[in-house]
Design a protein around this motif. Structure first.
Motif, PDB file in Angstrom:
ATOM      1  N   LYS A 187     -24.824  20.008 -46.616  1.00 15.35           N
ATOM      2  CA  LYS A 187     -25.222  19.498 -47.939  1.00 15.35           C
ATOM      3  C   LYS A 187     -25.005  17.982 -47.937  1.00 15.35           C
ATOM      4  O   LYS A 187     -24.027  17.472 -48.484  1.00 15.35           O
ATOM      5  N   TYR A 188     -25.974  17.311 -47.317  1.00 18.40           N
ATOM      6  CA  TYR A 188     -25.828  15.880 -47.038  1.00 18.40           C
ATOM      7  C   TYR A 188     -25.621  15.057 -48.294  1.00 18.40           C
ATOM      8  O   TYR A 188     -25.091  13.950 -48.255  1.00 18.40           O
ATOM      9  N   TRP A 189     -26.047  15.601 -49.465  1.00 19.56           N
ATOM     10  CA  TRP A 189     -25.915  14.821 -50.700  1.00 19.56           C
ATOM     11  C   TRP A 189     -24.457  14.623 -51.115  1.00 19.56           C
ATOM     12  O   TRP A 189     -24.175  13.875 -52.019  1.00 19.56           O
ATOM     13  N   HIS A 190     -23.532  15.304 -50.415  1.00 18.79           N
ATOM     14  CA  HIS A 190     -22.104  15.061 -50.658  1.00 18.79           C
ATOM     15  C   HIS A 190     -21.608  13.797 -49.968  1.00 18.79           C
ATOM     16  O   HIS A 190     -20.480  13.371 -50.196  1.00 18.79           O
ATOM     17  N   ILE A 191     -22.433  13.257 -49.075  1.00 18.57           N
ATOM     18  CA  ILE A 191     -22.010  12.039 -48.364  1.00 18.57           C
ATOM     19  C   ILE A 191     -22.078  10.865 -49.327  1.00 18.57           C
ATOM     20  O   ILE A 191     -23.029  10.731 -50.101  1.00 18.57           O
ATOM     21  N   LYS A 192     -21.072  10.021 -49.262  1.00 20.07           N
ATOM     22  CA  LYS A 192     -21.011   8.871 -50.173  1.00 20.07           C
ATOM     23  C   LYS A 192     -22.231   7.974 -50.001  1.00 20.07           C
ATOM     24  O   LYS A 192     -22.739   7.820 -48.890  1.00 20.07           O
ATOM     25  N   ASP A 193     -22.694   7.381 -51.085  1.00 17.76           N
ATOM     26  CA  ASP A 193     -23.856   6.500 -50.983  1.00 17.76           C
ATOM     27  C   ASP A 193     -23.552   5.292 -50.102  1.00 17.76           C
ATOM     28  O   ASP A 193     -24.403   4.797 -49.379  1.00 17.76           O
ATOM     29  N   ASP A 194     -22.325   4.843 -50.191  1.00 15.05           N
ATOM     30  CA  ASP A 194     -21.945   3.714 -49.352  1.00 15.05           C
ATOM     31  C   ASP A 194     -21.376   4.253 -48.032  1.00 15.05           C
ATOM     32  O   ASP A 194     -20.166   4.425 -47.898  1.00 15.05           O
ATOM     33  N   CYS A 195     -22.254   4.547 -47.102  1.00 20.48           N
ATOM     34  CA  CYS A 195     -21.767   5.095 -45.827  1.00 20.48           C
ATOM     35  C   CYS A 195     -22.016   4.096 -44.703  1.00 20.48           C
ATOM     36  O   CYS A 195     -22.346   4.461 -43.577  1.00 20.48           O
ATOM     37  N   ASP A 249     -21.376   1.637 -41.660  1.00 19.90           N
ATOM     38  CA  ASP A 249     -20.470   1.774 -40.502  1.00 19.90           C
ATOM     39  C   ASP A 249     -20.093   3.220 -40.221  1.00 19.90           C
ATOM     40  O   ASP A 249     -19.157   3.464 -39.463  1.00 19.90           O
ATOM     41  N   SER A 250     -20.775   4.179 -40.846  1.00 18.78           N
ATOM     42  CA  SER A 250     -20.412   5.575 -40.628  1.00 18.78           C
ATOM     43  C   SER A 250     -21.356   6.217 -39.627  1.00 18.78           C
ATOM     44  O   SER A 250     -22.311   5.595 -39.156  1.00 18.78           O
ATOM     45  N   LEU A 251     -21.097   7.467 -39.373  1.00 19.34           N
ATOM     46  CA  LEU A 251     -21.891   8.244 -38.434  1.00 19.34           C
ATOM     47  C   LEU A 251     -21.828   9.685 -38.924  1.00 19.34           C
ATOM     48  O   LEU A 251     -20.804  10.117 -39.446  1.00 19.34           O
ATOM     49  N   LEU A 252     -22.936  10.410 -38.772  1.00 18.72           N
ATOM     50  CA  LEU A 252     -22.897  11.843 -39.084  1.00 18.72           C
ATOM     51  C   LEU A 252     -23.069  12.621 -37.795  1.00 18.72           C
ATOM     52  O   LEU A 252     -24.080  12.465 -37.091  1.00 18.72           O
ATOM     53  N   TYR A 253     -22.074  13.445 -37.471  1.00 22.46           N
ATOM     54  CA  TYR A 253     -22.158  14.333 -36.312  1.00 22.46           C
ATOM     55  C   TYR A 253     -22.584  15.696 -36.811  1.00 22.46           C
ATOM     56  O   TYR A 253     -21.939  16.266 -37.685  1.00 22.46           O
ATOM     57  N   THR A 254     -23.666  16.223 -36.282  1.00 24.22           N
ATOM     58  CA  THR A 254     -24.150  17.527 -36.750  1.00 24.22           C
ATOM     59  C   THR A 254     -24.581  18.427 -35.593  1.00 24.22           C
ATOM     60  O   THR A 254     -25.051  17.941 -34.563  1.00 24.22           O
ATOM     61  N   ILE A 255     -24.373  19.721 -35.776  1.00 24.77           N
ATOM     62  CA  ILE A 255     -24.895  20.735 -34.850  1.00 24.77           C
ATOM     63  C   ILE A 255     -25.907  21.523 -35.669  1.00 24.77           C
ATOM     64  O   ILE A 255     -25.565  22.536 -36.278  1.00 24.77           O
ATOM     65  N   PRO A 256     -27.161  21.067 -35.758  1.00 19.93           N
ATOM     66  CA  PRO A 256     -28.081  21.689 -36.709  1.00 19.93           C
ATOM     67  C   PRO A 256     -28.483  23.120 -36.325  1.00 19.93           C
ATOM     68  O   PRO A 256     -28.845  23.899 -37.197  1.00 19.93           O
ATOM     69  N   THR A 257     -28.408  23.449 -35.035  1.00 18.01           N
ATOM     70  CA  THR A 257     -28.929  24.750 -34.609  1.00 18.01           C
ATOM     71  C   THR A 257     -27.814  25.638 -34.036  1.00 18.01           C
ATOM     72  O   THR A 257     -27.145  25.238 -33.084  1.00 18.01           O
ATOM     73  N   PHE A 258     -27.658  26.834 -34.643  1.00 22.90           N
ATOM     74  CA  PHE A 258     -26.607  27.776 -34.242  1.00 22.90           C
ATOM     75  C   PHE A 258     -25.253  27.068 -34.246  1.00 22.90           C
ATOM     76  O   PHE A 258     -24.537  27.013 -33.252  1.00 22.90           O
ATOM     77  N   GLN A 259     -24.952  26.562 -35.412  1.00 25.07           N
ATOM     78  CA  GLN A 259     -23.786  25.698 -35.578  1.00 25.07           C
ATOM     79  C   GLN A 259     -22.494  26.380 -35.119  1.00 25.07           C
ATOM     80  O   GLN A 259     -22.353  27.600 -35.248  1.00 25.07           O
ATOM     81  N   ASN A 260     -21.605  25.586 -34.594  1.00 26.59           N
ATOM     82  CA  ASN A 260     -20.284  26.038 -34.161  1.00 26.59           C
ATOM     83  C   ASN A 260     -19.287  25.641 -35.241  1.00 26.59           C
ATOM     84  O   ASN A 260     -19.139  24.458 -35.509  1.00 26.59           O
ATOM     85  N   PRO A 261     -18.640  26.571 -35.938  1.00 30.47           N
ATOM     86  CA  PRO A 261     -18.480  28.001 -35.656  1.00 30.47           C
ATOM     87  C   PRO A 261     -19.298  28.944 -36.539  1.00 30.47           C
ATOM     88  O   PRO A 261     -19.154  30.145 -36.395  1.00 30.47           O
ATOM     89  N   THR A 262     -20.141  28.458 -37.443  1.00 36.11           N
ATOM     90  CA  THR A 262     -20.724  29.371 -38.446  1.00 36.11           C
ATOM     91  C   THR A 262     -22.032  30.009 -38.020  1.00 36.11           C
ATOM     92  O   THR A 262     -22.527  30.911 -38.681  1.00 36.11           O
ATOM     93  N   GLY A 263     -22.657  29.535 -36.941  1.00 33.28           N
ATOM     94  CA  GLY A 263     -23.933  30.089 -36.506  1.00 33.28           C
ATOM     95  C   GLY A 263     -25.129  29.637 -37.339  1.00 33.28           C
ATOM     96  O   GLY A 263     -26.268  30.009 -37.048  1.00 33.28           O
TER      97      GLY A 263
END
Lengths: 481, 481
Positions: free
Chosen positions: A242-250, A252-266
């Motif tokens: 739910k990317y909309w939880h990310i602060k608007d002022d991000c 110098d940040s980075l988003l690490y994501t496992i979009p497919t068959f996510q670890n640990p939720t699948g």
């Protein structure tokens, strides 16, 4: 620390006291007896060594004269000089970082798991690794046999890795995933973990925010923690983060994501969410780090294309690996990204280890170009799906009314959530006592949860069944209280 | 930066302007056109693409609406959004460290050498690598063929590496070098460079002094520089490092030494100097890092035993590798040290890359346990000695009266010192123009010198002869001025 499980040889030409000197010297030199350790009393040593006390005294005197031992203030003798031990006793930076932050509580469990995974006798129902039973022995035999003709020599390679492998991977990414890259966009790494390490060193400032799905596989992200990044978990729903939880002022940040068959939720991020996330990322100049370790392990239908395939603004760095699909021991991963980024990461890689093993890189090249890898993947998908179905059937039998779980469409994991708050630490240790090693949910999460990561990829099916029965028994015990 | 070597397809169903949008979008997404780059004028683009100017205007407008391009202040159009490029433009910590300090002046030469080593057409007379001609093809074919029976699977390994290899290496160190270690004292690394990296991360504080021989192979020590250590060169004589130049207060410091067949001078530290240095180190609690990359490459007589073999106080961490003796592409090195140190380095290694390639580790194990490695070394010593003799004969012919040099008793290197101060930068570029790549002495030293590192291990003998003749011609030209 100090155990005396040795005796000098009585009939040796070397005097007894001298044998004792050499024994203790070697123990200290090897670092087995660390500095400051107190030696047993002269009487106890004499007894343990089977010699007169005067022999022990002579040996101690010699060792003290060498500066290896010293007389303690309160009597007794201590280890004095072991230069490296001295140095080691000062806590270095990295350990401070690891100790701080949200991992603190989790570390003992992770450490226990890491250690127990190399001890035989446990059924491992959370291990994120393919079962040795699934190791493609015939295929790799064929590939190894071809190596003598394939490998021209084993000299140093350039910063990006073996050019032949870079070409094979970029072609594969174009064909299979619609990702538009050429060989100059590919960096070969020693697994994805090294890619994360390089990115944290090259691109992020201490204190930068690294957003991740919550839960996620935090252990693999320790590298960010160690480098002083600020890890922030972002909640998920059935369509992904739910990317909309990310602060608007991000900045110098980075988003690490496992979009497919996510670890640990699948979880599989929906195509719509992927496009939305990319828009958000482009609008906020938020770089995305896409980890696609499991993407090729789909069962019935291909998942949506990788984020990188939809990326028109150069926001995504893509990470691939064969550690989950075939063999972690190859230590082969790859980064696909803009040339400038890949070149920079490669330069730093050259400064840390001069590149990945060329033997592994040739094996991987041959796997891809021979078509052997794709044939193997087809069979693997069928076998993993069977294992998934088997696991789901047992879960239904054993955990209905007590827990809920996802039905993964690919990858390794079922995220088993108990309906009530249960003492997970106790469940972990009870399971261990019964010979079952579980991966409790709190090692994946920023806070507590009531979940367990089940992997159907590792344990043999009949063992998985046995272990899940044991686990449900333990769960029930606490559930009913 | 921006080259327009592409034209839209006239008969495509895709409109021309749309093809241009996609082309530019992909260039920016791939990072090939970096942020801030100025695009050619609309007129020039129209000409290059072979379209009307209005088509270019339409494409530009669409790209500006996407936020990919922006109108520049002084007219013209620029690349606006490429998130990763933005991030990259901020100088990260590591590059600051590399730019500071004594390497500054040397970097361009080192970078040129690194780049040119992967371009064909140069005779490389300084390369610290075995010639591909010396690659033991038959032996490795035999070993590769055995892999299918040897490798049980390619799963994750524990922190110290493949246990079978740890055992083989500790036995070898005991037998061949008299170093008293067991498997628990051995950590397998991806070459020695990674060992240096781990030591710098785990053990040293920013600002710690790292003493080295002067000259030494500074490039391999960039890892210490990058981590903010203070590099200090210590002069040498014919018996090795003049350790008495080290400050009495060397707390928190480390001494990095290559006691045997030193790089670049070929010097062998005498047995007496070794013992003195160990006494000094023990007395000053100065840890020693012994790099023994060349120790097995002796010609007529074994060199003195490794420092680690004489070490009774646990002052020495020993680094071994097969990168110089056989194949850098295997990426196999090892650390021998106290258990506590080795375990700590291994833990950090697990956090950076989960260990070295198991394929490489199995190949190495088989090389050692089959006896194949030792048979190979015996032949290699003979061949290297022949190459040394050949090189010495040419040097005598070409450089007598102009330069002096050592007669190495093993290893790869001759340190050729001109008798006068010569413009080494000019010699480097003149040699390059004549197709000869040299490693000038200043990349090994803390200050300037008049030396060149000659390696007889890499170039083919007849090429070495040709290159040395060219070099002596260039040297003479400047020498006579």
């Amino acid at each position: 620390m100090i155990e005396l499980d040795w005796k000098p040889t009585k009939n040796s030409p070397e005097p007894l006291y001298r044998q004792i000197v050499v024994y203790i010297r070697d123990k200290v030199a090897a670092g087995d007896w660390v500095i400051g350790s107190r030696l047993p009393s002269q009487r106890d040593m004499a007894e343990a060594f089977g010699v007169n006390r005067s022999t022990v005294v002579a040996a101690m005197e010699e060792l003290i004269s060498y500066g290896i031992l010293e007389s303690g203030y309160g009597g007794g003798t201590r280890v004095k000089s072991n230069t490296w031990s001295l140095l080691m006793s000062r806590p270095p930076d990295w350990s401070e970082y690891i100790k701080s932050g949200p991992f603190r509580a989790n570390l003992p469990t992770i450490q226990a798991i890491n250690r127990l995974e190399f001890e035989p006798g446990y059924i491992r129902i959370g291990t994120g690794e393919l079962s040795p039973d699934l190791y493609p022995e015939k295929l790799l035999t064929k590939i190894f046999r071809r190596m003598p003709e394939v490998v021209p020599n084993l000299g140093y390679l350039g910063a990006l890795g073996l050019p032949e492998l870079g070409r094979a991977i970029s072609e594969r990414l174009r064909e299979k995933q619609g990702i538009k890259v050429g060989p100059s966009n590919i960096l070969i790494t020693s697994g994805s973990l090294q890619a994360l390490q390089l990115i944290s060193v090259c691109m992020l400032k201490r204190g930068s925010a690294v957003y991740t799905e919550a839960p996620t596989y935090l252990k693999s992200l320790q590298v960010f923690q160690s480098a002083g990044m600020n890890m922030i978990g972002v909640p998920m729903d059935g369509e992904g983060i739910k990317y909309w939880h990310i602060k608007d002022d991000c900045k110098d940040s980075l988003l690490y994501t496992i979009p497919t068959f996510q670890n640990p939720t699948g979880t599989v991020m929906s195509e719509a969410r992927r496009k939305e996330l990319l828009n958000f990322a482009a609008g906020h100049r938020l770089p995305l780090l896409e980890d696609n370790a499991y993407g090729e392990l789909w069962f019935d239908a291909r998942p949506p294309k990788a984020l990188k395939a939809y990326d028109t603004t150069g926001s995504v760095i893509y990470l691939g690996t064969v550690s989950k699909t075939m063999a972690p021991g190859l230590r082969i991963g790859w980064v696909a990204g803009p040339e400038a980024v890949v070149q920079r990461l490669g330069d730093v890689k050259m400064q840390t280890d001069y590149g990945a093993s060329s033997v592994s890189q040739w094996v991987m090249t041959e796997l891809l170009t021979s078509g052997g890898y794709d044939e193997y993947l087809e069979k693997l998908r069928v076998e993993l799906k069977e294992r998934r179905d088997y696991a789901l059937a047992i879960l239904k039998e054993e955990f209905s009314g007590m827990a809920t779980w996802n039905v993964p469409e690919g990858g390794f994991y079922i995220w088993l959530r108990f309906d009530r708050k249960l003492p997970m630490d106790k469940i972990f240790s009870d399971a261990l006592k019964s010979g079952v090693l579980i991966n409790p949910g709190n090692i994946y999460d920023y806070g507590e949860n009531n979940a367990i990561r089940i992997s159907y990829a590792y344990a043999k099916p009949e063992e998985l069944k046995k272990a899940l029965k044991i686990l449900s028994g333990i769960g029930e015990k606490y559930y009913k209280r």
